[in-house]
Design a protein around this motif. Structure first.
Motif, PDB file in Angstrom:
ATOM      1  N   ILE A  12     -25.395  -7.006  11.482  1.00  0.00           N
ATOM      2  CA  ILE A  12     -24.776  -8.242  11.979  1.00  0.00           C
ATOM      3  C   ILE A  12     -25.090  -8.410  13.467  1.00  0.00           C
ATOM      4  CG2 ILE A  12     -22.623  -9.534  12.263  1.00  0.00           C
ATOM      5  CD1 ILE A  12     -23.441  -8.860   9.282  1.00  0.00           C
ATOM      6  N   LEU A  13     -24.946  -7.345  14.240  1.00  0.00           N
ATOM      7  CA  LEU A  13     -25.250  -7.422  15.675  1.00  0.00           C
ATOM      8  C   LEU A  13     -26.720  -7.750  15.910  1.00  0.00           C
ATOM      9  CD1 LEU A  13     -23.119  -4.457  17.052  1.00  0.00           C
ATOM     10  CD2 LEU A  13     -22.723  -6.901  17.389  1.00  0.00           C
ATOM     11  N   ASN A  14     -27.612  -7.185  15.119  1.00  0.00           N
ATOM     12  CA  ASN A  14     -29.042  -7.490  15.252  1.00  0.00           C
ATOM     13  C   ASN A  14     -29.317  -8.962  14.976  1.00  0.00           C
ATOM     14  OD1 ASN A  14     -29.690  -4.847  15.894  1.00  0.00           O
ATOM     15  ND2 ASN A  14     -30.192  -4.289  13.793  1.00  0.00           N
ATOM     16  N   VAL A  15     -28.674  -9.505  13.962  1.00  0.00           N
ATOM     17  CA  VAL A  15     -28.852 -10.921  13.641  1.00  0.00           C
ATOM     18  C   VAL A  15     -28.288 -11.779  14.770  1.00  0.00           C
ATOM     19  CG1 VAL A  15     -28.197 -12.779  12.057  1.00  0.00           C
ATOM     20  CG2 VAL A  15     -28.937 -10.564  11.145  1.00  0.00           C
ATOM     21  N   HIS A  32     -18.724  -9.171   8.966  1.00  0.00           N
ATOM     22  CA  HIS A  32     -19.176  -8.352   7.836  1.00  0.00           C
ATOM     23  C   HIS A  32     -18.231  -8.510   6.646  1.00  0.00           C
ATOM     24  CE1 HIS A  32     -19.651  -4.599   5.514  1.00  0.00           C
ATOM     25  NE2 HIS A  32     -20.926  -4.689   5.875  1.00  0.00           N
ATOM     26  N   ASN A  33     -16.927  -8.509   6.909  1.00  0.00           N
ATOM     27  CA  ASN A  33     -15.930  -8.604   5.842  1.00  0.00           C
ATOM     28  C   ASN A  33     -15.938  -9.953   5.132  1.00  0.00           C
ATOM     29  OD1 ASN A  33     -15.037  -5.995   6.310  1.00  0.00           O
ATOM     30  ND2 ASN A  33     -13.468  -6.651   7.751  1.00  0.00           N
ATOM     31  N   LYS A  34     -16.515 -10.963   5.749  1.00  0.00           N
ATOM     32  CA  LYS A  34     -16.496 -12.312   5.180  1.00  0.00           C
ATOM     33  C   LYS A  34     -17.803 -12.715   4.484  1.00  0.00           C
ATOM     34  CE  LYS A  34     -13.007 -14.146   8.349  1.00  0.00           C
ATOM     35  NZ  LYS A  34     -12.328 -12.915   8.563  1.00  0.00           N
ATOM     36  N   LEU A  35     -18.823 -11.890   4.614  1.00  0.00           N
ATOM     37  CA  LEU A  35     -20.125 -12.230   4.037  1.00  0.00           C
ATOM     38  C   LEU A  35     -20.182 -11.941   2.545  1.00  0.00           C
ATOM     39  CD1 LEU A  35     -22.497 -10.823   6.804  1.00  0.00           C
ATOM     40  CD2 LEU A  35     -21.790 -13.187   6.456  1.00  0.00           C
ATOM     41  N   ASP A  36     -21.047 -12.669   1.865  1.00  0.00           N
ATOM     42  CA  ASP A  36     -21.328 -12.445   0.443  1.00  0.00           C
ATOM     43  C   ASP A  36     -22.424 -11.383   0.362  1.00  0.00           C
ATOM     44  OD1 ASP A  36     -22.264 -12.484  -2.176  1.00  0.00           O
ATOM     45  OD2 ASP A  36     -22.146 -14.673  -2.351  1.00  0.00           O
ATOM     46  N   HIS A  37     -22.017 -10.147   0.172  1.00  0.00           N
ATOM     47  CA  HIS A  37     -22.965  -9.031   0.208  1.00  0.00           C
ATOM     48  C   HIS A  37     -23.889  -8.999  -0.998  1.00  0.00           C
ATOM     49  CE1 HIS A  37     -21.320  -7.329   3.865  1.00  0.00           C
ATOM     50  NE2 HIS A  37     -20.158  -7.754   3.419  1.00  0.00           N
ATOM     51  N   ASP A  38     -23.429  -9.494  -2.129  1.00  0.00           N
ATOM     52  CA  ASP A  38     -24.318  -9.582  -3.301  1.00  0.00           C
ATOM     53  C   ASP A  38     -25.459 -10.554  -3.014  1.00  0.00           C
ATOM     54  OD1 ASP A  38     -22.799  -7.770  -4.741  1.00  0.00           O
ATOM     55  OD2 ASP A  38     -21.658  -9.326  -5.783  1.00  0.00           O
ATOM     56  N   ARG A  39     -25.142 -11.655  -2.361  1.00  0.00           N
ATOM     57  CA  ARG A  39     -26.162 -12.648  -2.011  1.00  0.00           C
ATOM     58  C   ARG A  39     -27.189 -12.058  -1.044  1.00  0.00           C
ATOM     59  NH1 ARG A  39     -24.758 -18.338   1.060  1.00  0.00           N
ATOM     60  NH2 ARG A  39     -26.598 -18.236   2.356  1.00  0.00           N
ATOM     61  N   ILE A  40     -26.711 -11.286  -0.073  1.00  0.00           N
ATOM     62  CA  ILE A  40     -27.618 -10.659   0.890  1.00  0.00           C
ATOM     63  C   ILE A  40     -28.521  -9.661   0.176  1.00  0.00           C
ATOM     64  CG2 ILE A  40     -27.780  -9.183   2.936  1.00  0.00           C
ATOM     65  CD1 ILE A  40     -24.989 -10.396   3.738  1.00  0.00           C
ATOM     66  N   ILE A  61     -28.245 -13.382   6.173  1.00  0.00           N
ATOM     67  CA  ILE A  61     -27.079 -13.123   7.020  1.00  0.00           C
ATOM     68  C   ILE A  61     -26.937 -14.241   8.045  1.00  0.00           C
ATOM     69  CG2 ILE A  61     -26.131 -11.602   8.803  1.00  0.00           C
ATOM     70  CD1 ILE A  61     -27.500  -9.266   7.203  1.00  0.00           C
ATOM     71  N   GLU A  62     -28.034 -14.622   8.679  1.00  0.00           N
ATOM     72  CA  GLU A  62     -27.997 -15.707   9.664  1.00  0.00           C
ATOM     73  C   GLU A  62     -27.519 -17.004   9.015  1.00  0.00           C
ATOM     74  OE1 GLU A  62     -30.898 -18.145  12.752  1.00  0.00           O
ATOM     75  OE2 GLU A  62     -31.569 -16.212  11.957  1.00  0.00           O
ATOM     76  N   GLU A  63     -28.042 -17.310   7.855  1.00  0.00           N
ATOM     77  CA  GLU A  63     -27.635 -18.529   7.151  1.00  0.00           C
ATOM     78  C   GLU A  63     -26.140 -18.503   6.840  1.00  0.00           C
ATOM     79  OE1 GLU A  63     -28.580 -20.510   2.851  1.00  0.00           O
ATOM     80  OE2 GLU A  63     -30.282 -19.700   3.973  1.00  0.00           O
ATOM     81  N   GLN A  64     -25.641 -17.363   6.378  1.00  0.00           N
ATOM     82  CA  GLN A  64     -24.213 -17.269   6.062  1.00  0.00           C
ATOM     83  C   GLN A  64     -23.349 -17.386   7.315  1.00  0.00           C
ATOM     84  OE1 GLN A  64     -22.640 -14.493   3.190  1.00  0.00           O
ATOM     85  NE2 GLN A  64     -24.721 -14.006   2.494  1.00  0.00           N
ATOM     86  N   ILE A  65     -23.783 -16.791   8.405  1.00  0.00           N
ATOM     87  CA  ILE A  65     -23.025 -16.903   9.660  1.00  0.00           C
ATOM     88  C   ILE A  65     -22.939 -18.371  10.072  1.00  0.00           C
ATOM     89  CG2 ILE A  65     -23.136 -16.433  12.150  1.00  0.00           C
ATOM     90  CD1 ILE A  65     -24.212 -13.617  11.398  1.00  0.00           C
ATOM     91  N   LEU A  68     -20.549 -20.163   7.495  1.00  0.00           N
ATOM     92  CA  LEU A  68     -19.135 -19.766   7.560  1.00  0.00           C
ATOM     93  C   LEU A  68     -18.475 -20.063   8.892  1.00  0.00           C
ATOM     94  CD1 LEU A  68     -19.401 -16.299   5.777  1.00  0.00           C
ATOM     95  CD2 LEU A  68     -18.250 -18.342   4.890  1.00  0.00           C
ATOM     96  N   PHE A  69     -19.224 -19.917   9.976  1.00  0.00           N
ATOM     97  CA  PHE A  69     -18.625 -19.974  11.303  1.00  0.00           C
ATOM     98  C   PHE A  69     -19.139 -21.111  12.169  1.00  0.00           C
ATOM     99  CE2 PHE A  69     -18.555 -15.605   9.792  1.00  0.00           C
ATOM    100  CZ  PHE A  69     -17.202 -15.335   9.853  1.00  0.00           C
ATOM    101  N   GLY A  70     -20.144 -21.836  11.688  1.00  0.00           N
ATOM    102  CA  GLY A  70     -20.685 -22.963  12.456  1.00  0.00           C
ATOM    103  C   GLY A  70     -21.355 -22.522  13.748  1.00  0.00           C
ATOM    104  N   ILE A  71     -21.840 -21.282  13.780  1.00  0.00           N
ATOM    105  CA  ILE A  71     -22.506 -20.777  14.971  1.00  0.00           C
ATOM    106  C   ILE A  71     -23.972 -21.175  14.910  1.00  0.00           C
ATOM    107  CG2 ILE A  71     -23.161 -18.687  16.242  1.00  0.00           C
ATOM    108  CD1 ILE A  71     -20.641 -17.359  15.049  1.00  0.00           C
TER     109      ILE A  71
END
Length: 72
Positions: A12-15, A32-40, A61-65, A68-71
Motif C-alpha cells: 500500500i505504501l509503495n502504491v 489494507h483492511n478496506k481493499l478487496d484482496h480477492d480482486r487484487i 490497488i491504485e484503482e481501489q484506493i 474507495l477514497f477518492g484519492i
C-alpha cells in the motif's frame, strides 16, 4: 483463494508513493483492511512473471484506493 498473492501494508505504501503521496503505516493498514484482496489476487495472477504480477496487483490497488477514497 489460493493466496498466490498477499497484499501487505508495504505494498500500500509503495502504491501511495507511486501515486505521488506519502502515507503512514497506520494509514496503510487502514486502507489494507478496506481493499478487496480477492480482486487484487486475481489481477496479480494475470501476470506470468513476478514483476508482471506486482505491476498488475499495484495497478488494482491504485484503482481501489481511487474508488474507495477518492484519492487522485
Amino acid at each position: 483463494m489460493s493466496h498466490a498473492w498477499e497484499t501487505t501494508a508495504e505494498d500500500i505504501l509503495n502504491v501511495f508513493r507511486k501515486m505521488g503521496h506519502e502515507g503512514s503505516e497506520k494509514q496503510a493498514k487502514n486502507i489494507h483492511n478496506k481493499l478487496d484482496h480477492d480482486r487484487i489476487e486475481q489481477a496479480a495472477l494475470c501476470g506470468n512473471e513476478t514483476d508482471e504480477q506486482v505491476a498488475y496487483a499495484y495497478a488494482d490497488i491504485e484503482e481501489q484506493i481511487k474508488e474507495l477514497f477518492g484519492i487522485p
